[in-house]
Design an enzyme around this catalytic site. Structure first.
Site, PDB file in Angstrom:
ATOM      1  N   GLU A 135       0.856  -1.186   0.000  1.00 38.84           N
ATOM      2  CA  GLU A 135       0.000   0.000   0.000  1.00 38.84           C
ATOM      3  C   GLU A 135       0.889   1.232   0.000  1.00 38.84           C
ATOM      4  O   GLU A 135       1.897   1.267   0.706  1.00 38.84           O
ATOM      5  CB  GLU A 135      -0.880   0.061   1.262  1.00 38.84           C
ATOM      6  CG  GLU A 135      -2.255  -0.500   1.063  1.00 38.84           C
ATOM      7  CD  GLU A 135      -2.300  -1.984   1.354  1.00 38.84           C
ATOM      8  OE1 GLU A 135      -1.536  -2.423   2.230  1.00 38.84           O
ATOM      9  OE2 GLU A 135      -3.086  -2.694   0.674  1.00 38.84           O
ATOM     10  N   TYR A 147       8.086   1.661  -7.257  1.00 33.91           N
ATOM     11  CA  TYR A 147       7.314   0.423  -7.397  1.00 33.91           C
ATOM     12  C   TYR A 147       7.003   0.130  -8.871  1.00 33.91           C
ATOM     13  O   TYR A 147       7.095  -1.020  -9.310  1.00 33.91           O
ATOM     14  CB  TYR A 147       6.017   0.505  -6.582  1.00 33.91           C
ATOM     15  CG  TYR A 147       6.239   0.852  -5.121  1.00 33.91           C
ATOM     16  CD1 TYR A 147       7.372   0.378  -4.439  1.00 33.91           C
ATOM     17  CD2 TYR A 147       5.350   1.649  -4.406  1.00 33.91           C
ATOM     18  CE1 TYR A 147       7.593   0.699  -3.107  1.00 33.91           C
ATOM     19  CE2 TYR A 147       5.565   1.965  -3.067  1.00 33.91           C
ATOM     20  CZ  TYR A 147       6.693   1.499  -2.438  1.00 33.91           C
ATOM     21  OH  TYR A 147       6.914   1.814  -1.113  1.00 33.91           O
TER      22      TYR A 147
HETATM   23  C1  LIG Z   1      10.557   5.708  -1.789  1.00 40.10           C
HETATM   24  C2  LIG Z   1      12.009   5.604  -1.313  1.00 40.10           C
HETATM   25  C3  LIG Z   1      12.105   4.411  -0.360  1.00 40.10           C
HETATM   26  C4  LIG Z   1      12.935   5.384  -2.524  1.00 40.10           C
HETATM   27  O1  LIG Z   1      14.239   5.112  -2.045  1.00 40.10           O
HETATM   28  P1  LIG Z   1      15.553   5.528  -2.875  1.00 40.10           P
HETATM   29  O2  LIG Z   1      16.682   4.797  -2.279  1.00 40.10           O
HETATM   30  O3  LIG Z   1      15.673   6.988  -2.945  1.00 40.10           O
HETATM   31  O4  LIG Z   1      15.199   4.955  -4.325  1.00 40.10           O
HETATM   32  P2  LIG Z   1      16.242   4.525  -5.460  1.00 40.10           P
HETATM   33  O5  LIG Z   1      17.395   5.452  -5.469  1.00 40.10           O
HETATM   34  O6  LIG Z   1      16.537   3.088  -5.307  1.00 40.10           O
HETATM   35  O7  LIG Z   1      15.368   4.778  -6.766  1.00 40.10           O
HETATM   36  C5  LIG Z   1      14.950   3.715  -7.600  1.00 40.10           C
HETATM   37  C6  LIG Z   1      13.918   4.244  -8.572  1.00 40.10           C
HETATM   38  O8  LIG Z   1      12.769   4.740  -7.872  1.00 40.10           O
HETATM   39  C7  LIG Z   1      12.255   5.899  -8.528  1.00 40.10           C
HETATM   40  N1  LIG Z   1      12.418   7.057  -7.611  1.00 40.10           N
HETATM   41  C8  LIG Z   1      12.942   7.024  -6.369  1.00 40.10           C
HETATM   42  N2  LIG Z   1      12.899   8.252  -5.816  1.00 40.10           N
HETATM   43  C9  LIG Z   1      12.347   9.077  -6.735  1.00 40.10           C
HETATM   44  C10 LIG Z   1      12.055  10.469  -6.750  1.00 40.10           C
HETATM   45  N3  LIG Z   1      12.334  11.265  -5.697  1.00 40.10           N
HETATM   46  N4  LIG Z   1      11.498  10.982  -7.866  1.00 40.10           N
HETATM   47  C11 LIG Z   1      11.201  10.204  -8.918  1.00 40.10           C
HETATM   48  N5  LIG Z   1      11.480   8.867  -8.983  1.00 40.10           N
HETATM   49  C12 LIG Z   1      12.033   8.313  -7.893  1.00 40.10           C
HETATM   50  C13 LIG Z   1      13.080   6.076  -9.786  1.00 40.10           C
HETATM   51  O9  LIG Z   1      12.450   5.315 -10.798  1.00 40.10           O
HETATM   52  C14 LIG Z   1      14.393   5.423  -9.393  1.00 40.10           C
HETATM   53  O10 LIG Z   1      15.103   4.916 -10.484  1.00 40.10           O
HETATM   54  P3  LIG Z   1      16.201   5.846 -11.217  1.00 40.10           P
HETATM   55  O11 LIG Z   1      17.129   6.326 -10.144  1.00 40.10           O
HETATM   56  O12 LIG Z   1      16.817   4.900 -12.189  1.00 40.10           O
HETATM   57  O13 LIG Z   1      15.419   6.966 -11.840  1.00 40.10           O
HETATM   58  C15 LIG Z   1      12.448   6.932  -0.615  1.00 40.10           C
HETATM   59  O14 LIG Z   1      12.133   8.017  -1.450  1.00 40.10           O
HETATM   60  C16 LIG Z   1      11.812   7.167   0.739  1.00 40.10           C
HETATM   61  O15 LIG Z   1      12.309   6.688   1.762  1.00 40.10           O
HETATM   62  N6  LIG Z   1      10.722   7.932   0.788  1.00 40.10           N
HETATM   63  C17 LIG Z   1      10.094   8.289   2.062  1.00 40.10           C
HETATM   64  C18 LIG Z   1       9.426   7.086   2.697  1.00 40.10           C
HETATM   65  C19 LIG Z   1       8.367   6.513   1.800  1.00 40.10           C
HETATM   66  O16 LIG Z   1       7.643   7.229   1.146  1.00 40.10           O
HETATM   67  N7  LIG Z   1       8.266   5.172   1.807  1.00 40.10           N
HETATM   68  C20 LIG Z   1       7.298   4.463   1.001  1.00 40.10           C
HETATM   69  C21 LIG Z   1       6.105   4.174   1.818  1.00 40.10           C
HETATM   70  S1  LIG Z   1       4.893   3.277   0.873  1.00 40.10           S
END
Ligand SMILES: CC(C)(COP(=O)(O)OP(=O)(O)OC[C@H]1O[C@@H](n2cnc3c(N)ncnc32)[C@H](O)[C@@H]1OP(=O)(O)O)[C@@H](O)C(=O)NCCC(=O)NCCS
Length: 185
Positions: A135, A147
């Site tokens: 979710e 995702y």
């Molecule tokens: C969602 C989250 C876990 C992603 O972690 P991350 O380590 O930054 O993600 P990654 O670097 O592995 O990114 C992988 C892919 O995700 C997508 N992505 C991640 N962050 C993004 C952003 N800020 N904007 C757009 N795309 C994004 C992209 O497709 C990216 O691939 P790319 O780098 O080749 O473009 C992080 O932003 C986070 O902790 N957010 C706050 C907590 C949260 O919202 N958790 C989810 C609850 S459901």
């Protein structure tokens, strides 16, 4: 016999064992391991950072989730003594459900979230899951991008899932077929 019927008649034990290792990503080294109660203070700090001071799960939720060894796996990623990310998954029937994932803001966009999610998908596959679910807040576009990149698709909306914020959740689903694996990997 079809795999789903074979598993019904001969249920397999869930094996969520995980050996810690040093992870190299973009010239940085991290340590990845199973989470334990000792990590809870760091988990709460990280939650506060990513959710602007709020801790949606809180100590009680982490503590009770970390006890569910039989069907849940929580991983933490450290750089030195700094917790930089975590992910949780619960195995239910033949489904891996991602319960939580977060990466410390200053370590985001370095591939840590993607690595954690891929690790859980792999673990679910090994445990004969046929699908992954999760979710996500309907306005959390960053997480949704992650995702979608890994093959999750919108499934249905859960109205007011996040009660305190009065926000809807999107339930997302990824089928773990061989074809899907080829497309995403
Ligand atoms: C969602 C989250 C876990 C992603 O972690 P991350 O380590 O930054 O993600 P990654 O670097 O592995 O990114 C992988 C892919 O995700 C997508 N992505 C991640 N962050 C993004 C952003 N800020 N904007 C757009 N795309 C994004 C992209 O497709 C990216 O691939 P790319 O780098 O080749 O473009 C992080 O932003 C986070 O902790 N957010 C706050 C907590 C949260 O919202 N958790 C989810 C609850 S459901």
């Amino acid at each position: 016999m079809l795999r789903k019927f074979s598993l019904f008649f001969h249920p397999v034990e869930i094996d969520l064992s995980f050996s810690p290792f040093a992870l190299r990503l973009e010239n940085e080294t991290y340590q990845i391991m199973k989470a334990s109660d000792e990590n809870i203070a760091d988990l709460l700090k990280l939650e506060q950072e990513v959710y602007f001071g709020r801790t949606p799960w809180g100590r009680f939720s982490f503590k009770s989730e970390l006890k569910k060894h039989a069907n849940s796996l929580y991983l933490v990623v450290y750089q030195g003594s700094t917790l930089v990310g975590f992910v949780g998954m619960r195995m239910q029937a033949q489904e891996g459900h991602i319960t939580n994932i977060a990466v410390k803001p200053s370590f985001q966009r370095r591939g840590i979230g993607e690595f954690l999610l891929r690790t859980m998908i792999e673990m679910a596959r090994k445990n004969h899951a046929v699908q992954m679910t999760l979710e996500v807040r309907s306005d959390n576009y960053n997480a949704q991008s992650l995702y979608r990149k890994l093959g999750f698709k919108d499934n249905f909306i859960r109205k007011n899932y996040y009660i305190t914020e009065q926000a809807d959740a999107v339930n997302m689903l990824k089928k773990l077929t061989d074809k899907e694996q080829e497309e995403v990997n």
